[in-house]
Design a protein around this motif. Structure first.
Motif, PDB file in Angstrom:
ATOM      1  N   PRO A  74      61.346-110.223 -94.400  1.00 55.39           N
ATOM      2  CA  PRO A  74      62.608-109.514 -94.631  1.00 55.39           C
ATOM      3  C   PRO A  74      63.243-109.793 -95.994  1.00 55.39           C
ATOM      4  O   PRO A  74      64.201-109.108 -96.372  1.00 55.39           O
ATOM      5  CB  PRO A  74      63.516-110.034 -93.496  1.00 55.39           C
ATOM      6  CG  PRO A  74      62.589-110.596 -92.473  1.00 55.39           C
ATOM      7  CD  PRO A  74      61.421-111.116 -93.244  1.00 55.39           C
ATOM      8  N   SER A  75      62.728-110.789 -96.727  1.00 51.55           N
ATOM      9  CA  SER A  75      63.297-111.089 -98.042  1.00 51.55           C
ATOM     10  C   SER A  75      62.937-110.024 -99.081  1.00 51.55           C
ATOM     11  O   SER A  75      63.576-109.934-100.129  1.00 51.55           O
ATOM     12  CB  SER A  75      62.808-112.459 -98.538  1.00 51.55           C
ATOM     13  OG  SER A  75      61.418-112.428 -98.840  1.00 51.55           O
ATOM     14  N   LEU A  76      61.917-109.214 -98.794  1.00 53.25           N
ATOM     15  CA  LEU A  76      61.515-108.167 -99.729  1.00 53.25           C
ATOM     16  C   LEU A  76      62.481-106.986 -99.658  1.00 53.25           C
ATOM     17  O   LEU A  76      63.049-106.695 -98.610  1.00 53.25           O
ATOM     18  CB  LEU A  76      60.097-107.702 -99.412  1.00 53.25           C
ATOM     19  CG  LEU A  76      58.986-108.737 -99.605  1.00 53.25           C
ATOM     20  CD1 LEU A  76      57.658-108.184 -99.115  1.00 53.25           C
ATOM     21  CD2 LEU A  76      58.872-109.152-101.070  1.00 53.25           C
ATOM     22  N   ASP A  77      62.649-106.306-100.780  1.00 51.21           N
ATOM     23  CA  ASP A  77      63.549-105.166-100.876  1.00 51.21           C
ATOM     24  C   ASP A  77      62.809-103.895-100.450  1.00 51.21           C
ATOM     25  O   ASP A  77      61.874-103.459-101.142  1.00 51.21           O
ATOM     26  CB  ASP A  77      64.052-105.029-102.312  1.00 51.21           C
ATOM     27  CG  ASP A  77      64.988-103.839-102.498  1.00 51.21           C
ATOM     28  OD1 ASP A  77      65.315-103.170-101.503  1.00 51.21           O
ATOM     29  OD2 ASP A  77      65.376-103.582-103.646  1.00 51.21           O
ATOM     30  N   PRO A  78      63.190-103.277 -99.331  1.00 56.06           N
ATOM     31  CA  PRO A  78      62.489-102.070 -98.870  1.00 56.06           C
ATOM     32  C   PRO A  78      62.490-100.949 -99.898  1.00 56.06           C
ATOM     33  O   PRO A  78      61.483-100.236-100.041  1.00 56.06           O
ATOM     34  CB  PRO A  78      63.261-101.662 -97.605  1.00 56.06           C
ATOM     35  CG  PRO A  78      63.898-102.920 -97.133  1.00 56.06           C
ATOM     36  CD  PRO A  78      64.236-103.684 -98.368  1.00 56.06           C
ATOM     37  N   GLN A  79      63.593-100.766-100.605  1.00 56.68           N
ATOM     38  CA  GLN A  79      63.671 -99.701-101.605  1.00 56.68           C
ATOM     39  C   GLN A  79      62.658 -99.933-102.722  1.00 56.68           C
ATOM     40  O   GLN A  79      61.978 -98.994-103.157  1.00 56.68           O
ATOM     41  CB  GLN A  79      65.086 -99.631-102.184  1.00 56.68           C
ATOM     42  CG  GLN A  79      66.176 -99.290-101.183  1.00 56.68           C
ATOM     43  CD  GLN A  79      66.206 -97.813-100.837  1.00 56.68           C
ATOM     44  OE1 GLN A  79      65.624 -96.990-101.532  1.00 56.68           O
ATOM     45  NE2 GLN A  79      66.899 -97.475 -99.763  1.00 56.68           N
ATOM     46  N   ALA A  80      62.555-101.177-103.166  1.00 56.92           N
ATOM     47  CA  ALA A  80      61.614-101.501-104.247  1.00 56.92           C
ATOM     48  C   ALA A  80      60.174-101.340-103.776  1.00 56.92           C
ATOM     49  O   ALA A  80      59.319-100.817-104.513  1.00 56.92           O
ATOM     50  CB  ALA A  80      61.855-102.925-104.744  1.00 56.92           C
ATOM     51  N   VAL A  81      59.887-101.783-102.565  1.00 61.65           N
ATOM     52  CA  VAL A  81      58.531-101.647-102.022  1.00 61.65           C
ATOM     53  C   VAL A  81      58.186-100.173-101.860  1.00 61.65           C
ATOM     54  O   VAL A  81      57.086 -99.729-102.220  1.00 61.65           O
ATOM     55  CB  VAL A  81      58.399-102.391-100.677  1.00 61.65           C
ATOM     56  CG1 VAL A  81      57.055-102.077-100.022  1.00 61.65           C
ATOM     57  CG2 VAL A  81      58.540-103.890-100.889  1.00 61.65           C
ATOM     58  N   ALA A  82      59.126 -99.398-101.317  1.00 58.06           N
ATOM     59  CA  ALA A  82      58.884 -97.968-101.123  1.00 58.06           C
ATOM     60  C   ALA A  82      58.611 -97.277-102.446  1.00 58.06           C
ATOM     61  O   ALA A  82      57.669 -96.470-102.558  1.00 58.06           O
ATOM     62  CB  ALA A  82      60.086 -97.325-100.430  1.00 58.06           C
ATOM     63  N   ALA A  83      59.412 -97.582-103.468  1.00 61.72           N
ATOM     64  CA  ALA A  83      59.242 -96.946-104.772  1.00 61.72           C
ATOM     65  C   ALA A  83      57.905 -97.328-105.405  1.00 61.72           C
ATOM     66  O   ALA A  83      57.203 -96.471-105.960  1.00 61.72           O
ATOM     67  CB  ALA A  83      60.390 -97.339-105.697  1.00 61.72           C
ATOM     68  N   THR A  84      57.539 -98.604-105.317  1.00 62.36           N
ATOM     69  CA  THR A  84      56.282 -99.067-105.913  1.00 62.36           C
ATOM     70  C   THR A  84      55.081 -98.431-105.228  1.00 62.36           C
ATOM     71  O   THR A  84      54.150 -97.939-105.883  1.00 62.36           O
ATOM     72  CB  THR A  84      56.184-100.601-105.823  1.00 62.36           C
ATOM     73  OG1 THR A  84      57.289-101.185-106.521  1.00 62.36           O
ATOM     74  CG2 THR A  84      54.884-101.100-106.445  1.00 62.36           C
ATOM     75  N   MET A  85      55.076 -98.445-103.895  1.00 64.77           N
ATOM     76  CA  MET A  85      53.967 -97.854-103.158  1.00 64.77           C
ATOM     77  C   MET A  85      53.887 -96.356-103.411  1.00 64.77           C
ATOM     78  O   MET A  85      52.794 -95.789-103.567  1.00 64.77           O
ATOM     79  CB  MET A  85      54.126 -98.126-101.662  1.00 64.77           C
ATOM     80  CG  MET A  85      53.999 -99.582-101.259  1.00 64.77           C
ATOM     81  SD  MET A  85      52.402-100.310-101.712  1.00 64.77           S
ATOM     82  CE  MET A  85      51.281 -99.264-100.784  1.00 64.77           C
ATOM     83  N   ALA A  86      55.036 -95.688-103.463  1.00 60.54           N
ATOM     84  CA  ALA A  86      55.045 -94.236-103.680  1.00 60.54           C
ATOM     85  C   ALA A  86      54.494 -93.888-105.059  1.00 60.54           C
ATOM     86  O   ALA A  86      53.767 -92.898-105.215  1.00 60.54           O
ATOM     87  CB  ALA A  86      56.471 -93.706-103.530  1.00 60.54           C
TER      88      ALA A  86
END
Length: 231
Positions: free
Chosen positions: A206-218
């Motif tokens: 949960p320490s990871l930022d979902p928005q950042a992960v979503a943007a990077t993966m996208a």
């Protein structure tokens, strides 16, 4: 044919295939509920299992605990489910079906014709919507973990990802008929698995930022899809 209809037709085969050469648990329903009272009992079993899964985890979960939580006797449960894995199988099928239904309005040729930044944005938005849906499903996060961790349940995720791959391949090829079909299918399949793994990582950390992960993966997925377009 809907996603739910297609996946429901695949319920019987995986359990039979997985059992070949291995002593894996039976996942097939003993019978489907028909009367209203039976349906209510069936749904109580699923709800109890979902509640307990988040409380005690996969290993400690048992049919006895499910019966106690649902307020039914073991014979009432065994009318429908042969073991706890069959209950988890049903929960997994429901989760995959609901997740896949998010794709229906997205999986159209117009999506695959978007310029790279807009396409990446749409992938990121879908990623976050899927995460939110999973988090709000009864025991959605724990069911996701079960589909990864329990060998007899892994086919649920794999077959769902195969189904989604074919679902996305058709509009992509309609939008870009000159693209290499085999390479497109492989790229889409790998993208689905990578996005799903990223969601699991977010649930586990949960320490990871979902928005950042979503943007990077996208951005990664969009880059690969643009290469396919160029042939």
């Amino acid at each position: 044919m809907s996603t739910a209809d297609t996946l429901s037709k695949r319920r019987a085969k995986p359990a039979q295939e997985a059992s070949v050469g291995a002593a894996l648990p039976d996942l097939e329903l003993k019978k489907a509920p028909s009367q209203q009272r039976a349906v209510e009992t069936y749904e109580r079993i699923l709800a109890a299992c979902a509640e307990l899964l988040g409380e005690v985890g996969i290993e400690r979960l048992s049919t006895n605990l499910v019966c106690q939580r649902a307020g039914i006797s073991p014979p009432a449960l065994y009318q429908y489910f042969p073991n706890k894995y069959a209950i988890l199988h049903e929960l997994g099928m429901r989760l995959m079906t609901v997740q896949n239904e998010l794709l229906t309005p997205w999986a159209v040729p117009a999506t695959f014709m978007l310029p790279e930044p807009a396409f990446a944005g749409s992938v990121a938005e879908l990623f976050l919507q899927t995460m939110e849906l999973t988090a709000h499903m009864p025991a959605g996060v724990w069911v996701t973990r079960a589909l990864r961790a329990v060998p007899s349940l892994q086919h649920v995720r794999n077959r769902s990802h195969d189904f989604v791959t074919d679902m996305l391949l058709l509009p992509f090829m309609d939008a870009h008929p000159r693209a290499n079909r085999a390479q497109a299918r492989l790229t889409i399949r790998l993208a689905i698995d990578a996005l799903y793994a990223a969601q699991e990582l977010l649930f586990d950390d949960p320490s990871l930022d979902p928005q950042a992960v979503a943007a990077t993966m996208a951005e990664m997925v969009a880059g690969q899809m643009m290469r396919l377009r160029r042939g």
